[in-house]
Design a protein around this motif. Sequence first.
Motif, PDB file in Angstrom:
ATOM      1  N   MET A   1      -1.192   1.152   4.316  1.00 13.34           N
ATOM      2  CA  MET A   1      -1.813   1.841   5.437  1.00 13.34           C
ATOM      3  C   MET A   1      -2.395   3.185   4.994  1.00 13.34           C
ATOM      4  O   MET A   1      -3.489   3.541   5.406  1.00 13.34           O
ATOM      5  CB  MET A   1      -0.767   2.018   6.540  1.00 13.34           C
ATOM      6  N   MET A   2      -1.653   3.902   4.166  1.00 10.72           N
ATOM      7  CA  MET A   2      -2.120   5.204   3.701  1.00 10.72           C
ATOM      8  C   MET A   2      -3.364   5.045   2.825  1.00 10.72           C
ATOM      9  O   MET A   2      -4.287   5.855   2.908  1.00 10.72           O
ATOM     10  CB  MET A   2      -1.006   5.915   2.938  1.00 10.72           C
ATOM     11  N   LEU A   4      -5.629   2.764   3.113  1.00  9.35           N
ATOM     12  CA  LEU A   4      -6.748   2.474   4.012  1.00  9.35           C
ATOM     13  C   LEU A   4      -7.250   3.754   4.678  1.00  9.35           C
ATOM     14  O   LEU A   4      -8.459   3.951   4.818  1.00  9.35           O
ATOM     15  CB  LEU A   4      -6.316   1.454   5.067  1.00  9.35           C
ATOM     16  N   LEU A   5      -6.355   4.636   5.058  1.00  6.97           N
ATOM     17  CA  LEU A   5      -6.737   5.911   5.652  1.00  6.97           C
ATOM     18  C   LEU A   5      -7.498   6.775   4.642  1.00  6.97           C
ATOM     19  O   LEU A   5      -8.524   7.370   4.969  1.00  6.97           O
ATOM     20  CB  LEU A   5      -5.504   6.650   6.167  1.00  6.97           C
ATOM     21  N   ARG A  61     -10.179  -5.037  11.087  1.00  6.42           N
ATOM     22  CA  ARG A  61      -8.777  -5.490  11.036  1.00  6.42           C
ATOM     23  C   ARG A  61      -8.661  -6.983  11.302  1.00  6.42           C
ATOM     24  O   ARG A  61      -7.856  -7.655  10.678  1.00  6.42           O
ATOM     25  CB  ARG A  61      -7.932  -4.715  12.056  1.00  6.42           C
TER      26      ARG A  61
END
Length: 65
Positions: A1-2, A4-5, A61
Motif C-alpha cells: 500500500m505504501m 502505491l502511495l 483498483r
Amino acid sequence: MMALLILAVGLVLAVEGLVLALAPSRLDAAFDWFRAQPADRRRMLGLGALAAGVVLIWLARSLGA
C-alpha cells in the motif's frame, strides 16, 4: 500500500513538473482564467476533479493495481 502511495505522489509530481518545465506561460494563463471564475464554479470544478479521481482510483483498483 505504501509503495502505491509513493508511486501516486511521484506521478503527480512528474506530471506537474513537466507542465511547469514545458509551458510556464500557459500555466500562468490558466491560473488567471481560474482566478477570474466565481467561487461556485471553482468549487464545482474541484468537485468534478475529485469525482474523476475517485472513479480513476476505483477503476485502477478493480483492474488489479
